[in-house]
Design an enzyme around this catalytic site. Structure first.
Site, PDB file in Angstrom:
ATOM      1  N   ARG A 159       0.876  -1.300  -0.019  1.00  0.00           N
ATOM      2  CA  ARG A 159      -0.042  -0.097   0.043  1.00  0.00           C
ATOM      3  C   ARG A 159       0.786   1.354  -0.035  1.00  0.00           C
ATOM      4  O   ARG A 159       1.377   1.491   1.041  1.00  0.00           O
ATOM      5  CB  ARG A 159      -0.900  -0.111   1.080  1.00  0.00           C
ATOM      6  CG  ARG A 159      -1.501   1.473   1.809  1.00  0.00           C
ATOM      7  CD  ARG A 159      -2.682   1.122   2.629  1.00  0.00           C
ATOM      8  NE  ARG A 159      -2.178   0.727   3.879  1.00  0.00           N
ATOM      9  CZ  ARG A 159      -1.474   1.398   4.727  1.00  0.00           C
ATOM     10  NH1 ARG A 159      -1.053   2.417   4.435  1.00  0.00           N
ATOM     11  NH2 ARG A 159      -1.158   0.904   5.957  1.00  0.00           N
ATOM     12  N   HIS A 212      -3.379   4.444   4.800  1.00  0.00           N
ATOM     13  CA  HIS A 212      -4.500   3.524   5.126  1.00  0.00           C
ATOM     14  C   HIS A 212      -5.866   3.920   4.406  1.00  0.00           C
ATOM     15  O   HIS A 212      -6.594   3.500   3.868  1.00  0.00           O
ATOM     16  CB  HIS A 212      -4.755   2.923   6.437  1.00  0.00           C
ATOM     17  CG  HIS A 212      -5.907   2.179   6.757  1.00  0.00           C
ATOM     18  ND1 HIS A 212      -6.076   1.016   6.241  1.00  0.00           N
ATOM     19  CD2 HIS A 212      -7.161   2.649   7.234  1.00  0.00           C
ATOM     20  CE1 HIS A 212      -7.262   0.432   6.714  1.00  0.00           C
ATOM     21  NE2 HIS A 212      -8.027   1.663   7.229  1.00  0.00           N
ATOM     22  N   TYR A 247       4.304   5.711  10.972  1.00  0.00           N
ATOM     23  CA  TYR A 247       5.124   4.359  11.597  1.00  0.00           C
ATOM     24  C   TYR A 247       5.873   3.872  10.460  1.00  0.00           C
ATOM     25  O   TYR A 247       6.465   2.758  10.819  1.00  0.00           O
ATOM     26  CB  TYR A 247       3.683   3.454  11.610  1.00  0.00           C
ATOM     27  CG  TYR A 247       2.754   3.312  10.456  1.00  0.00           C
ATOM     28  CD1 TYR A 247       2.782   2.681   9.429  1.00  0.00           C
ATOM     29  CD2 TYR A 247       1.573   4.556  10.862  1.00  0.00           C
ATOM     30  CE1 TYR A 247       1.776   2.704   8.583  1.00  0.00           C
ATOM     31  CE2 TYR A 247       0.529   4.436   9.583  1.00  0.00           C
ATOM     32  CZ  TYR A 247       0.735   3.380   8.837  1.00  0.00           C
ATOM     33  OH  TYR A 247      -0.301   3.424   7.762  1.00  0.00           O
TER      34      TYR A 247
HETATM   35  C1  LIG Z   1     -13.559  -6.141  13.236  1.00  0.00           C
HETATM   36  C2  LIG Z   1     -12.778  -5.040  13.019  1.00  0.00           C
HETATM   37  N1  LIG Z   1     -11.567  -4.380  13.528  1.00  0.00           N
HETATM   38  C3  LIG Z   1     -11.128  -3.277  13.447  1.00  0.00           C
HETATM   39  C4  LIG Z   1     -11.634  -2.698  12.434  1.00  0.00           C
HETATM   40  C5  LIG Z   1     -10.857  -1.129  12.120  1.00  0.00           C
HETATM   41  N2  LIG Z   1     -10.185  -1.392  10.925  1.00  0.00           N
HETATM   42  C6  LIG Z   1     -10.569  -1.025   9.791  1.00  0.00           C
HETATM   43  S1  LIG Z   1      -9.349  -1.351   8.373  1.00  0.00           S
HETATM   44  C7  LIG Z   1      -8.353  -1.973   9.367  1.00  0.00           C
HETATM   45  C8  LIG Z   1      -7.151  -2.650   8.886  1.00  0.00           C
HETATM   46  C9  LIG Z   1      -7.237  -3.654   7.966  1.00  0.00           C
HETATM   47  O1  LIG Z   1      -5.964  -3.837   7.518  1.00  0.00           O
HETATM   48  P1  LIG Z   1      -5.736  -5.258   6.315  1.00  0.00           P
HETATM   49  O2  LIG Z   1      -6.866  -6.080   6.600  1.00  0.00           O
HETATM   50  O3  LIG Z   1      -4.385  -5.414   6.275  1.00  0.00           O
HETATM   51  O4  LIG Z   1      -6.325  -4.415   4.928  1.00  0.00           O
HETATM   52  P2  LIG Z   1      -5.763  -3.054   4.206  1.00  0.00           P
HETATM   53  O5  LIG Z   1      -6.532  -1.948   4.736  1.00  0.00           O
HETATM   54  O6  LIG Z   1      -4.443  -3.268   4.537  1.00  0.00           O
HETATM   55  O7  LIG Z   1      -5.962  -3.244   2.787  1.00  0.00           O
HETATM   56  C10 LIG Z   1      -8.619  -1.953  10.843  1.00  0.00           C
HETATM   57  C11 LIG Z   1      -8.132  -2.714  11.937  1.00  0.00           C
HETATM   58  C12 LIG Z   1     -12.761  -2.764  11.922  1.00  0.00           C
HETATM   59  N3  LIG Z   1     -13.140  -1.985  10.933  1.00  0.00           N
HETATM   60  N4  LIG Z   1     -13.466  -4.106  11.901  1.00  0.00           N
END
Ligand SMILES: Cc1ncc(C[n+]2csc(CCOP(=O)(O)OP(=O)(O)O)c2C)c(N)n1
Length: 378
Positions: free
Chosen positions: A266, A270, A279
């Site tokens: 990425r 985010h 970070y």
């Molecule tokens: C169950 C849950 N826990 C935490 C969150 C907060 N949250 C939103 S996106 C995210 C990170 C997701 O990372 P990843 O799965 O690696 O996908 P990326 O965004 O990097 O493509 C988090 C922790 C959420 N939306 N739902």
């Protein structure tokens, strides 16, 4: 790399196609010159859309956006292999597949602005796109819930014998969510026509993979559930296409699910609410280099085939930018959804208590003028 950078697991080889020097200068199996140019142009359009989203958000015209800069090959490689009857259960970062499959930019922009033509009528979180025509299912903001829906849809496709492949997507961080494991259990036991993609962009917001998972690679999570798994260079659009085509053919032949880990990066934050320099410093710069950026890599591959020149490059960027400009500027001018729309879509006939609330709201609304158009209410 700095000590803060992602701990890149490298114990399992990544499947590649474009960087294999024996293949340079040759058309890949099953793809024409026209296919390759279409894929390249698809990636350019996604990047142009991302640039516009960022500007709209920075200038306060939309409240929130999510980009997928650096991950374009994951979306276009899969989009090229999908057939019309297939389904996509994605999360917020897979809209590039919709663009590639021909969803109008205006439709995506209407959703970002939450205007009167937004298919979600302003009720969804922005960047949670959907498209009925493309079988692109709306996702929840809660990470992972769509994976069990995908497993269920795949089991239904198997019983109905409707020849559809169901694809579903989860980030590296999302593979820690319970729903991922439920999905994998059903996939392993019932062997439905399901292809599960782990888009390993190396971070779940600020958490690198090494802090999310004890296994050295994420594709190993398929092995434990009896789901054949491969690990693919997610910045190599042809490798993504090849792996997808093979997995889809197996699924259609009744040979069950596949898990595909797409190793990518990425490049941006985010979301527009994140500052990744806090970070990971400036680490992201290296992922837009000629040997990593999926767009630059495809461009070099096209060059090796004699399919690229400066005039072509200038034309496709201009076309993409025009398409993005036209699509987004129209959306900005459209009014917000009617208050009435808050009360639609659940009941065929509105219960009296809700009808009363609606009438009161509309009466109050007429007393207080709305904020100026374009002003984001947060
Ligand atoms: C169950 C849950 N826990 C935490 C969150 C907060 N949250 C939103 S996106 C995210 C990170 C997701 O990372 P990843 O799965 O690696 O996908 P990326 O965004 O990097 O493509 C988090 C922790 C959420 N939306 N739902």
């Amino acid at each position: 790399m700095s000590s803060k950078s992602a701990d890149i697991p490298n114990s399992a080889p990544l499947l590649r196609a474009m960087t294999d020097s024996t293949k340079a200068g040759q058309l890949p199996d099953g793809l024409t010159a026209q296919d390759l140019k279409q894929m390249y142009e698809g990636m350019v359009l996604i990047r142009a859309y991302d640039e516009r989203q960022k500007k709209l958000q920075r200038s306060g015209r939309i409240g929130f956006c999510v980009t997928s800069t650096g991950e374009e090959a994951t979306q276009v490689g899969i989009g090229h292999a999908l057939q019309d009857q297939d389904w996509i259960f994605g999360y917020y970062r897979q809209y590039g597949m919709m663009l590639y499959k021909g969803a109008p930019i205006t439709e995506l922009a209407d959703h970002l602005f939450g205007n009167r033509d937004d298919y979600a009528k302003g009720r969804q979180m922005p960047a949670h796109y959907t498209n009925r025509r493309l079988n692109f299912v709306s996702s929840s903001s809660v990470i992972g819930t769509h994976l069990i829906h995908a497993a269920g849809a795949a089991m239904a496709a198997k019983y109905k014998k409707d020849n559809a492949v169901i694809t579903t997507f989860i980030g590296d961080g999302g593979t820690s969510a319970n729903d991922f494991h439920s999905c994998m259990t059903f996939a392993g036991v019932y062997k439905p026509p399901l292809v599960i993609y782990i888009v390993n962009n190396q971070y779940a917001i600020s958490q690198p993979v090494s802090k999310q998972c004890g296994a050295e690679t994420l594709h190993l999570k398929g092995v434990g559930y009896g789901v054949p798994a491969v690990r693919v260079d997610g910045n190599d659009v042809i490798a993504v296409y090849n792996a997808s085509r093979e997995a889809f053919a197996k699924a259609r032949a009744g040979e069950g699910p596949t898990l595909i880990e797409l190793f990518t990066y990425r490049v941006g934050p985010h979301s527009s609410s994140d500052d990744p320099t806090r970070y990971r410093g400036n680490e992201s710069d290296q992922w837009l280099s000629e040997d990593k950026d999926p767009i630059a890599r495809t461009r070099n591959y096209l060059k090796s085939l004699g399919l690229w020149d400066e005039a072509y490059e200038a034309k496709i960027w201009k076309d993409a930018q025009n398409q993005v400009n036209e699509g987004t500027s129209g959306s900005e001018k459209k009014p917000e959804p009617d208050w009435n729309s808050l009360f639609e879509d659940v009941y065929a006939e509105l219960p009296p208590a809700l009808a009363r609330q609606r009438d009161e709201l509309i009466e109050q609304e007429s007393e207080f003028p709305r904020q100026q158009e374009g002003e984001f209410p947060l």
